[in-house]
Design a protein around this motif. Structure first.
Motif, PDB file in Angstrom:
ATOM      1  N   ALA A 197      52.872 -17.060  57.473  1.00  0.00           N
ATOM      2  CA  ALA A 197      51.457 -17.179  57.114  1.00  0.00           C
ATOM      3  C   ALA A 197      51.241 -18.343  56.152  1.00  0.00           C
ATOM      4  O   ALA A 197      52.051 -18.593  55.252  1.00  0.00           O
ATOM      5  CB  ALA A 197      50.976 -15.876  56.478  1.00  0.00           C
ATOM      6  N   CYS A 198      50.141 -19.044  56.326  1.00  0.00           N
ATOM      7  CA  CYS A 198      49.792 -20.187  55.477  1.00  0.00           C
ATOM      8  C   CYS A 198      48.766 -19.791  54.430  1.00  0.00           C
ATOM      9  O   CYS A 198      48.065 -18.769  54.564  1.00  0.00           O
ATOM     10  CB  CYS A 198      49.236 -21.335  56.326  1.00  0.00           C
ATOM     11  SG  CYS A 198      50.449 -22.045  57.453  1.00  0.00           S
ATOM     12  N   VAL A 199      48.651 -20.596  53.409  1.00  0.00           N
ATOM     13  CA  VAL A 199      47.710 -20.322  52.321  1.00  0.00           C
ATOM     14  C   VAL A 199      46.277 -20.315  52.830  1.00  0.00           C
ATOM     15  O   VAL A 199      45.396 -19.678  52.237  1.00  0.00           O
ATOM     16  CB  VAL A 199      47.902 -21.359  51.196  1.00  0.00           C
ATOM     17  CG1 VAL A 199      46.841 -21.210  50.110  1.00  0.00           C
ATOM     18  CG2 VAL A 199      49.290 -21.227  50.580  1.00  0.00           C
ATOM     19  N   ASP A 227      38.514 -18.515  52.047  1.00  0.00           N
ATOM     20  CA  ASP A 227      37.260 -18.336  52.792  1.00  0.00           C
ATOM     21  C   ASP A 227      36.710 -19.738  53.085  1.00  0.00           C
ATOM     22  O   ASP A 227      36.146 -20.395  52.205  1.00  0.00           O
ATOM     23  CB  ASP A 227      36.265 -17.537  51.951  1.00  0.00           C
ATOM     24  CG  ASP A 227      34.967 -17.253  52.706  1.00  0.00           C
ATOM     25  OD1 ASP A 227      34.743 -17.872  53.770  1.00  0.00           O
ATOM     26  OD2 ASP A 227      34.166 -16.437  52.219  1.00  0.00           O
ATOM     27  N   GLU A 228      36.904 -20.222  54.320  1.00  0.00           N
ATOM     28  CA  GLU A 228      36.530 -21.591  54.661  1.00  0.00           C
ATOM     29  C   GLU A 228      35.022 -21.799  54.638  1.00  0.00           C
ATOM     30  O   GLU A 228      34.550 -22.917  54.392  1.00  0.00           O
ATOM     31  CB  GLU A 228      37.093 -21.953  56.039  1.00  0.00           C
ATOM     32  CG  GLU A 228      38.609 -21.981  56.091  1.00  0.00           C
ATOM     33  CD  GLU A 228      39.131 -22.443  57.435  1.00  0.00           C
ATOM     34  OE1 GLU A 228      38.282 -22.713  58.332  1.00  0.00           O
ATOM     35  OE2 GLU A 228      40.355 -22.542  57.605  1.00  0.00           O
ATOM     36  N   TRP A 247      38.475 -18.402  47.274  1.00  0.00           N
ATOM     37  CA  TRP A 247      39.544 -17.466  47.605  1.00  0.00           C
ATOM     38  C   TRP A 247      38.966 -16.172  48.178  1.00  0.00           C
ATOM     39  O   TRP A 247      37.871 -15.744  47.794  1.00  0.00           O
ATOM     40  CB  TRP A 247      40.370 -17.130  46.374  1.00  0.00           C
ATOM     41  CG  TRP A 247      41.186 -18.254  45.829  1.00  0.00           C
ATOM     42  CD1 TRP A 247      40.979 -18.923  44.671  1.00  0.00           C
ATOM     43  CD2 TRP A 247      42.350 -18.834  46.421  1.00  0.00           C
ATOM     44  NE1 TRP A 247      41.924 -19.904  44.488  1.00  0.00           N
ATOM     45  CE2 TRP A 247      42.792 -19.866  45.551  1.00  0.00           C
ATOM     46  CE3 TRP A 247      43.057 -18.602  47.585  1.00  0.00           C
ATOM     47  CZ2 TRP A 247      43.898 -20.653  45.814  1.00  0.00           C
ATOM     48  CZ3 TRP A 247      44.179 -19.388  47.865  1.00  0.00           C
ATOM     49  CH2 TRP A 247      44.576 -20.386  46.986  1.00  0.00           C
ATOM     50  N   ARG A 248      39.742 -15.556  49.081  1.00  0.00           N
ATOM     51  CA  ARG A 248      39.381 -14.216  49.604  1.00  0.00           C
ATOM     52  C   ARG A 248      39.932 -13.179  48.629  1.00  0.00           C
ATOM     53  O   ARG A 248      41.063 -12.727  48.743  1.00  0.00           O
ATOM     54  CB  ARG A 248      39.969 -14.039  51.005  1.00  0.00           C
ATOM     55  CG  ARG A 248      39.412 -15.026  52.017  1.00  0.00           C
ATOM     56  CD  ARG A 248      40.104 -14.918  53.360  1.00  0.00           C
ATOM     57  NE  ARG A 248      39.953 -13.578  53.951  1.00  0.00           N
ATOM     58  CZ  ARG A 248      40.528 -13.187  55.087  1.00  0.00           C
ATOM     59  NH1 ARG A 248      41.301 -14.065  55.748  1.00  0.00           N
ATOM     60  NH2 ARG A 248      40.351 -11.978  55.558  1.00  0.00           N
ATOM     61  N   ASP A 249      39.116 -12.829  47.678  1.00  0.00           N
ATOM     62  CA  ASP A 249      39.566 -12.026  46.537  1.00  0.00           C
ATOM     63  C   ASP A 249      40.135 -10.674  46.963  1.00  0.00           C
ATOM     64  O   ASP A 249      41.181 -10.240  46.467  1.00  0.00           O
ATOM     65  CB  ASP A 249      38.393 -11.835  45.569  1.00  0.00           C
ATOM     66  CG  ASP A 249      38.825 -11.194  44.276  1.00  0.00           C
ATOM     67  OD1 ASP A 249      39.438 -11.892  43.446  1.00  0.00           O
ATOM     68  OD2 ASP A 249      38.566  -9.988  44.097  1.00  0.00           O
ATOM     69  N   GLU A 267      46.726 -13.215  39.478  1.00  0.00           N
ATOM     70  CA  GLU A 267      46.122 -14.026  38.415  1.00  0.00           C
ATOM     71  C   GLU A 267      46.465 -15.503  38.565  1.00  0.00           C
ATOM     72  O   GLU A 267      45.625 -16.378  38.330  1.00  0.00           O
ATOM     73  CB  GLU A 267      46.593 -13.517  37.051  1.00  0.00           C
ATOM     74  CG  GLU A 267      46.123 -12.115  36.709  1.00  0.00           C
ATOM     75  CD  GLU A 267      44.605 -12.023  36.596  1.00  0.00           C
ATOM     76  OE1 GLU A 267      43.979 -13.069  36.311  1.00  0.00           O
ATOM     77  OE2 GLU A 267      44.057 -10.928  36.795  1.00  0.00           O
ATOM     78  N   ARG A 268      47.681 -15.798  38.965  1.00  0.00           N
ATOM     79  CA  ARG A 268      48.090 -17.201  39.127  1.00  0.00           C
ATOM     80  C   ARG A 268      47.363 -17.852  40.302  1.00  0.00           C
ATOM     81  O   ARG A 268      46.984 -19.020  40.237  1.00  0.00           O
ATOM     82  CB  ARG A 268      49.600 -17.288  39.321  1.00  0.00           C
ATOM     83  CG  ARG A 268      50.399 -16.849  38.102  1.00  0.00           C
ATOM     84  CD  ARG A 268      51.885 -16.787  38.409  1.00  0.00           C
ATOM     85  NE  ARG A 268      52.456 -18.112  38.604  1.00  0.00           N
ATOM     86  CZ  ARG A 268      53.709 -18.315  39.015  1.00  0.00           C
ATOM     87  NH1 ARG A 268      54.488 -17.268  39.304  1.00  0.00           N
ATOM     88  NH2 ARG A 268      54.180 -19.538  39.159  1.00  0.00           N
ATOM     89  N   ILE A 269      47.169 -17.086  41.369  1.00  0.00           N
ATOM     90  CA  ILE A 269      46.456 -17.640  42.521  1.00  0.00           C
ATOM     91  C   ILE A 269      44.989 -17.880  42.177  1.00  0.00           C
ATOM     92  O   ILE A 269      44.425 -18.933  42.491  1.00  0.00           O
ATOM     93  CB  ILE A 269      46.584 -16.686  43.728  1.00  0.00           C
ATOM     94  CG1 ILE A 269      48.037 -16.618  44.201  1.00  0.00           C
ATOM     95  CG2 ILE A 269      45.678 -17.140  44.869  1.00  0.00           C
ATOM     96  CD1 ILE A 269      48.298 -15.576  45.267  1.00  0.00           C
ATOM     97  N   LYS A 270      44.362 -16.921  41.520  1.00  0.00           N
ATOM     98  CA  LYS A 270      42.948 -17.036  41.188  1.00  0.00           C
ATOM     99  C   LYS A 270      42.670 -18.157  40.189  1.00  0.00           C
ATOM    100  O   LYS A 270      41.540 -18.654  40.095  1.00  0.00           O
ATOM    101  CB  LYS A 270      42.435 -15.706  40.628  1.00  0.00           C
ATOM    102  CG  LYS A 270      42.377 -14.590  41.640  1.00  0.00           C
ATOM    103  CD  LYS A 270      41.253 -14.815  42.654  1.00  0.00           C
ATOM    104  CE  LYS A 270      39.887 -14.687  41.996  1.00  0.00           C
ATOM    105  NZ  LYS A 270      38.785 -14.909  42.955  1.00  0.00           N
ATOM    106  N   SER A 271      43.693 -18.562  39.429  1.00  0.00           N
ATOM    107  CA  SER A 271      43.497 -19.639  38.453  1.00  0.00           C
ATOM    108  C   SER A 271      43.475 -21.024  39.108  1.00  0.00           C
ATOM    109  O   SER A 271      43.126 -22.012  38.462  1.00  0.00           O
ATOM    110  CB  SER A 271      44.613 -19.603  37.400  1.00  0.00           C
ATOM    111  OG  SER A 271      45.871 -19.911  37.990  1.00  0.00           O
TER     112      SER A 271
END
Length: 578
Positions: free
Chosen positions: A533-535, A540-541, A546-548, A561-565
């Protein structure tokens, strides 16, 4: 200075060259009358200061001591400045303030650069200054004399136009006095004085006094084409190709053209190559010096083809080209032999320095600015043997700890301390092996970040036509340069990170795409999403965010938390490595 200039201007009847010449003569007279007395005055002040410090102190005595110390400081500073200008040590511009060092540096440079004898075109050795000067002038007169080549106008069509109409219009504009002053500001203050002996520092310092007249002369040439003959006088700067040169062919002007051409060994390609050189001569007006041209062939080439190709090119044959841009062109099994010249250069550079002329700070500057810089170019192209790197460090340690006369000084700290950064309490010297790897990793990064460069295109065609340079193996029969660069692959991979754009090139579980400390990878085990799977799956294109809910469902709180930052651009550009 104002009085000297006004007097010379009056006596020279307004002629700028006469004014400059007379000004230089007056300054030399002032130097003989005033400045040459500085050492005598300095010694007298030293003796005076010694007597004063041995007397009983009083308020008046303290004040007199201060005055003597201040005058002594000013005189010493002037001596050091004069010695620095004579030495012109541009590498050590922030180094020692030791006048003896500067004097010895200048003396050694003058001795090394002096030409004491020269062979003329008839093979006769000449040692008189006038005879040597005549040989040099005759050589360049012959070199610069036109042979009246026939220019084929059709050949001009092969040259790409680089100057646009807008650029040409700007170039045709008249030069202004502000541009003359700006050009002077860009000149180094003490480099390359002309025959008048006055460096750019003189013109900068007294521009308000002499600038108007100099500007008029310069603009008359640039805008009107009026070129005074004496303005074209200059020194011929030569670079020796070997120690103690005795022939003009052993010296070359400061302007260099390094070129190497690869052709197939057959009559057709040799003829085309010779024709290209002939056309180049006709279009550029520059004669190719065939005496300095060499050709080499592969070992399995038949002798008759070799002789035929040589006769067409009219160049002497060599077994191989020993050096190109300071690097070996062929590397044998023994890398120590191939790179021995680098070690010799470092050794000779450091052996020429007398320990008593350098303070501890001066040694540090010498090591970091000179010795450590010598192998940089070679280390950015090849992996040097580990034993070589240790020998480099050993030479530097011996200089630092005062080894001389075959006796080693006491090494009060180990190698690790000397190579440790200063912020960590060390001395900040190179760990050559680690530095070599870092330079090669930087070279590998250039192949990725500058894919249109000539080197990147050659390596891509040869080793990685369909992949990123660090995602492939060594390939079949790799060169030593490629093996060296790939040896630093792991170092680069450990530090490279993906900058997220649309996320389509980044694998969630395997690639390094998270910021902050650590490996840059997610710590989650693979779950819910497949291993490839890719990022982009997490983005959400439509809204560029991000798709929270998905991220919260798939990842642990730390990774969440690291992704959301990480900021996502609404434009969703291409992913990039950084």
């Amino acid at each position: 200075m104002k009085d000297i200039w006004e007097e010379s201007d009056l006596m020279g009847m307004g002629q700028w060259d006469v004014s400059i010449q007379m000004c230089g003569e007056k300054l030399r007279e002032w130097d003989a009358k005033v400045y040459k007395k500085v050492p005598r005055r300095t010694n007298w002040l030293k003796r005076r200061l010694e007597r004063l410090t041995n007397m009983r102190l009083s308020r008046g005595l303290v004040e007199e001591i201060r005055e003597v110390e201040e005058e002594l400081r000013v005189l010493r500073r002037s001596q050091e400045t004069a010695a620095w200008q004579r030495c012109r040590p541009f590498v050590l511009r922030d180094g020692d303030r030791n006048t003896a060092y500067f004097h010895n540096k200048a003396t050694e440079r003058k001795k090394r650069n002096r030409i004491t004898r020269m062979v003329d075109k008839d093979g006769v050795m000449k040692e008189e200054k006038e005879e040597i000067a005549e040989i040099v002038v005759d050589y360049f007169n012959e070199l610069s004399t036109t042979s009246r080549p026939q220019i084929n106008i059709d050949d001009l069509g092969m040259i790409n136009k680089c100057v646009t109409e807008e650029m040409n219009t700007e170039l045709d504009n008249m030069f202004m006095m502000e541009e003359v002053k700006a050009g002077l500001k860009e000149m180094h203050p003490c480099k390359s004085p002309g025959p008048d002996g006055l460096p750019a520092l003189f013109y900068k310092r007294y521009w308000d006094l002499i600038g108007a007249k100099i500007t008029t002369v310069v603009l008359n040439f640039l805008n009107g084409g009026q070129m005074p003959e004496q303005l074209n006088y200059s020194h011929v700067v030569l670079i020796p190709k070997k120690k103690d040169p005795t022939n003009m062919k052993d010296l070359r002007p400061i302007s260099l053209y390094d070129s190497i051409v690869f052709v197939r060994a057959n009559d057709r390609e040799a003829t085309v190559n010779a024709d290209i050189l002939r056309r180049y001569e006709g279009l550029s007006g520059k004669k190719v010096n065939l005496d300095k041209c060499e050709t080499s062939f592969s070992n399995n080439l038949e002798s008759n083809i070799r002789e035929s190709t040589k006769s067409i090119l009219v160049m002497r044959e060599v077994e191989w080209h020993d050096r190109y841009l300071g690097l070996p062109t062929l590397l044998g099994r023994s890398k120590k032999v191939s790179f021995a010249s680098i070690k010799d250069r470092i050794w000779k550079k450091l052996q020429g320095w007398k320990e008593k002329l350098l303070s501890r700070d001066g040694k540090e500057v010498l090591i970091k600015s000179v010795a450590q810089a010598i192998p940089n170019y070679a280390m950015s192209c090849f992996k040097l043997p580990t034993t070589f790197c240790h020998e480099f460090e050993s030479i530097i340690r011996k200089l630092w700890w005062g080894s001389s006369g075959g006796k080693n000084g006491i090494h009060w700290k180990n190698r690790g301390f000397m190579c440790r950064p200063k912020v960590e309490g060390g001395l900040g010297f190179h760990n050559f092996e680690a530095f070599n790897e870092a330079l090669l990793a930087k070279q590998l990064w250039r192949l990725y970040s500058q894919p249109h460069s000539l080197l990147a295109r050659i390596y891509k065609a040869r080793y990685h036509p369909h992949a990123c340079p660090w995602e492939v193996g060594l390939g079949a029969a790799p060169s030593y340069a490629w093996r060296s660069i790939m040896g630093a692959r792991q170092l680069l991979i450990q530090r490279v990170r993906w900058r997220i754009g649309n996320g389509k090139c980044i694998n969630i579980w395997q690639d390094r795409w998270l910021g902050g400390e650590g490996s840059g990878r997610v710590i989650n085990p693979t779950r819910l999403l497949h291993e490839n799977a890719c990022v982009s799956t997490l983005i959400d294109e439509n809204n560029g965010c991000w798709r929270d809910d998905l991220i919260k469902e798939v990842f642990f709180a730390v990774d969440y938390e690291r992704i959301k930052s990480i900021h996502i651009s609404r434009r969703l550009p291409e992913d990039k490595l950084c």
